[in-house]
Design a protein around this motif. Structure first.
Motif, PDB file in Angstrom:
ATOM      1  N   PHE A 105      40.460  49.150  71.755  1.00  0.00           N
ATOM      2  CA  PHE A 105      39.140  49.290  72.378  1.00  0.00           C
ATOM      3  C   PHE A 105      39.247  49.885  73.781  1.00  0.00           C
ATOM      4  N   ILE A 106      40.290  49.511  74.497  1.00  0.00           N
ATOM      5  CA  ILE A 106      40.391  49.855  75.921  1.00  0.00           C
ATOM      6  C   ILE A 106      40.875  51.283  76.154  1.00  0.00           C
ATOM      7  N   PHE A 107      41.912  51.691  75.418  1.00  0.00           N
ATOM      8  CA  PHE A 107      42.609  52.935  75.751  1.00  0.00           C
ATOM      9  C   PHE A 107      42.275  54.056  74.765  1.00  0.00           C
ATOM     10  N   SER A 108      41.577  55.052  75.284  1.00  0.00           N
ATOM     11  CA  SER A 108      41.049  56.135  74.452  1.00  0.00           C
ATOM     12  C   SER A 108      41.880  57.404  74.606  1.00  0.00           C
ATOM     13  N   ASN A 109      41.534  58.388  73.782  1.00  0.00           N
ATOM     14  CA  ASN A 109      42.234  59.668  73.821  1.00  0.00           C
ATOM     15  C   ASN A 109      41.592  60.580  74.865  1.00  0.00           C
ATOM     16  N   LEU A 110      41.802  60.261  76.124  1.00  0.00           N
ATOM     17  CA  LEU A 110      41.194  61.032  77.208  1.00  0.00           C
ATOM     18  C   LEU A 110      41.851  62.395  77.367  1.00  0.00           C
ATOM     19  N   GLY A 111      43.143  62.484  77.082  1.00  0.00           N
ATOM     20  CA  GLY A 111      43.875  63.717  77.313  1.00  0.00           C
ATOM     21  C   GLY A 111      43.673  64.764  76.238  1.00  0.00           C
ATOM     22  N   PHE A 112      43.896  64.394  74.979  1.00  0.00           N
ATOM     23  CA  PHE A 112      43.881  65.374  73.901  1.00  0.00           C
ATOM     24  C   PHE A 112      42.465  65.843  73.546  1.00  0.00           C
ATOM     25  N   ILE A 113      41.452  64.981  73.748  1.00  0.00           N
ATOM     26  CA  ILE A 113      40.079  65.362  73.414  1.00  0.00           C
ATOM     27  C   ILE A 113      39.193  65.363  74.657  1.00  0.00           C
ATOM     28  N   PHE A 133      39.676  58.828  85.776  1.00  0.00           N
ATOM     29  CA  PHE A 133      39.732  57.947  84.610  1.00  0.00           C
ATOM     30  C   PHE A 133      41.164  57.830  84.074  1.00  0.00           C
ATOM     31  N   ILE A 134      41.871  58.955  84.025  1.00  0.00           N
ATOM     32  CA  ILE A 134      43.244  58.945  83.501  1.00  0.00           C
ATOM     33  C   ILE A 134      44.174  58.180  84.430  1.00  0.00           C
ATOM     34  N   LEU A 135      43.984  58.338  85.740  1.00  0.00           N
ATOM     35  CA  LEU A 135      44.810  57.612  86.709  1.00  0.00           C
ATOM     36  C   LEU A 135      44.636  56.102  86.529  1.00  0.00           C
ATOM     37  N   GLU A 136      43.398  55.641  86.463  1.00  0.00           N
ATOM     38  CA  GLU A 136      43.148  54.214  86.270  1.00  0.00           C
ATOM     39  C   GLU A 136      43.638  53.763  84.888  1.00  0.00           C
ATOM     40  N   TYR A 137      43.471  54.626  83.905  1.00  0.00           N
ATOM     41  CA  TYR A 137      43.956  54.364  82.541  1.00  0.00           C
ATOM     42  C   TYR A 137      45.452  54.058  82.559  1.00  0.00           C
ATOM     43  N   ASN A 138      46.227  54.950  83.215  1.00  0.00           N
ATOM     44  CA  ASN A 138      47.680  54.782  83.253  1.00  0.00           C
ATOM     45  C   ASN A 138      48.086  53.493  83.955  1.00  0.00           C
ATOM     46  N   ILE A 139      47.439  53.210  85.080  1.00  0.00           N
ATOM     47  CA  ILE A 139      47.767  51.995  85.825  1.00  0.00           C
ATOM     48  C   ILE A 139      47.480  50.756  84.976  1.00  0.00           C
ATOM     49  N   ILE A 140      46.283  50.697  84.388  1.00  0.00           N
ATOM     50  CA  ILE A 140      45.902  49.530  83.586  1.00  0.00           C
ATOM     51  C   ILE A 140      46.791  49.402  82.361  1.00  0.00           C
ATOM     52  N   PHE A 141      47.084  50.533  81.695  1.00  0.00           N
ATOM     53  CA  PHE A 141      47.892  50.473  80.470  1.00  0.00           C
ATOM     54  C   PHE A 141      49.270  49.894  80.736  1.00  0.00           C
ATOM     55  N   TYR A 144      49.177  46.257  81.730  1.00  0.00           N
ATOM     56  CA  TYR A 144      48.810  45.498  80.534  1.00  0.00           C
ATOM     57  C   TYR A 144      50.018  45.337  79.617  1.00  0.00           C
ATOM     58  N   MET A 145      50.683  46.477  79.338  1.00  0.00           N
ATOM     59  CA  MET A 145      51.823  46.448  78.430  1.00  0.00           C
ATOM     60  C   MET A 145      52.976  45.624  79.004  1.00  0.00           C
ATOM     61  N   ALA A 146      53.229  45.781  80.298  1.00  0.00           N
ATOM     62  CA  ALA A 146      54.330  45.047  80.926  1.00  0.00           C
ATOM     63  C   ALA A 146      54.096  43.540  80.868  1.00  0.00           C
ATOM     64  N   ILE A 147      52.857  43.117  81.115  1.00  0.00           N
ATOM     65  CA  ILE A 147      52.541  41.687  81.094  1.00  0.00           C
ATOM     66  C   ILE A 147      52.713  41.112  79.690  1.00  0.00           C
ATOM     67  N   LYS A 163      57.965  50.673  85.907  1.00  0.00           N
ATOM     68  CA  LYS A 163      58.573  51.967  86.222  1.00  0.00           C
ATOM     69  C   LYS A 163      58.071  53.083  85.302  1.00  0.00           C
ATOM     70  N   ALA A 164      57.646  52.706  84.074  1.00  0.00           N
ATOM     71  CA  ALA A 164      57.116  53.721  83.152  1.00  0.00           C
ATOM     72  C   ALA A 164      55.799  54.306  83.648  1.00  0.00           C
ATOM     73  N   MET A 165      55.179  53.645  84.638  1.00  0.00           N
ATOM     74  CA  MET A 165      53.922  54.143  85.196  1.00  0.00           C
ATOM     75  C   MET A 165      54.140  55.463  85.940  1.00  0.00           C
TER      76      MET A 165
END
Length: 311
Positions: A105-113, A133-141, A144-147, A163-165
């Motif tokens: 629900f949270i992470f959409s295809n902002l780049g490809f589309i 939007f992409i900058l905030e997307y990357n930070i949140i993702f 989120y994934m690390a936690i 570090k993957a950020m």
């Protein structure tokens, strides 16, 4: 947003996706080549087209809303996260899979589309908003994934998990904002080169989506899952409609509201699939939802654009 322009653009997108599908079926592009092209889009072409948004001489006064867009994007992500927390337990009985359903629900295809669509509808100068939007997307993702992964491993959360950020997408967004805020102007030769490289992103990204669909086995079987359609319709219709109502209630300027609506109406991105592979849970469900939501977007996005002025 002009509904005719959007329909024409979605039809153009469908044709380019179809070209990618044909390339896959004709064995012109196989899985390895598709992976290579995806890496090039993520690491080279998309960062270039985002950065080119501040190199255009036609940046209008609409860029005065950069600070507001940061706020709208942050609130949008926050509300979608809350909604995903409510919905995920009702979509899977497997507790380990719930974070994955939240991420769909949270992470959409902002780049490809999202990037090619906003670029074609509003011009490259408006990609500064997509960059936010992409900058905030990357930070949140990555937070989120690390936690979630750290809680699974039991070692606790550490800053080193983020570090993957530090990746080309995040760096390009930060550079874009830096150039925009400082007013730095690059030599014309460098600017035109970056813009030329960025122009490759739109058709190639859409072709790769078609290739991905074409490489799937038992595509028809993947499309016959009612639960995935429910997820897609919530993501592609309910969430954007709620976003439109909230933004209009708050009197958000049209350009910010329109682009933010498009961002909210994008299909499930590939990042949740990367998470699923790392998390070892729900890979097939996530892969199927990426395909289904992408195909449905061709029809749901014009519907959302039609609704926008009437809500």
């Amino acid at each position: 947003m002009n509904i005719v322009i959007v329909i024409n653009q979605m039809f153009s997108i469908l044709l380019i996706i179809g070209l990618g599908y044909v390339c896959a079926k004709a064995d012109i592009i196989d899985k390895d080549k598709s992976t290579f092209l995806s890496d090039m889009i993520i690491k080279v072409f998309n960062p270039a087209i985002i950065f080119s948004s501040v190199l255009s001489n036609s940046q209008g006064g609409q860029n005065q809303y950069v600070g507001l867009t940061f706020l709208v994007a942050g609130i949008s992500y926050g509300l979608v996260i809350i909604l995903s927390k409510i919905l995920a337990p009702h979509l899977t009985d497997i507790r380990k899979e719930q974070p994955l359903y939240e991420m769909m629900f949270i992470f959409s295809n902002l780049g490809f589309i999202g990037i090619p669509l906003v670029s074609s509808m509003f011009g490259t100068s408006c990609l500064i908003y997509v960059a936010i939007f992409i900058l905030e997307y990357n930070i949140i993702f990555y937070v989120y994934m690390a936690i979630i992964l750290s809680s699974q491993d039991g070692h606790g959360f550490h800053l080193s998990d983020l570090k993957a950020m530090i990746n080309p997408g995040t760096i390009s967004c930060l550079l874009t904002l830096l150039v925009f805020l400082t007013g730095i102007r690059l030599p014309d030769t460098i600017s035109s080169t970056i813009c030329s490289v960025g122009n490759v992103a739109t058709p190639l990204a859409l072709m790769v989506i078609g290739v991905t669909i074409g490489l799937q086995e038992d595509l028809l079987g993947r499309l016959c899952n009612l639960k995935l359609y429910i997820i897609s319709l919530i993501k592609l219709i309910l969430i954007p409609v709620l976003g439109i109502l909230l933004m209009k209630k708050c009197h958000i300027p049209e350009i910010v509201g329109q682009i933010s609506t498009i961002m909210l109406a994008m299909p499930v991105g590939t990042m949740p699939l990367i998470f699923a592979q790392e998390y070892h849970a729900g890979e097939e469900a996530c892969s199927n939802n990426v395909i289904i939501s992408t195909l449905l977007t061709l029809f749901t996005l014009p519907f959302i654009v039609f609704l926008y002025p009437h809500l």
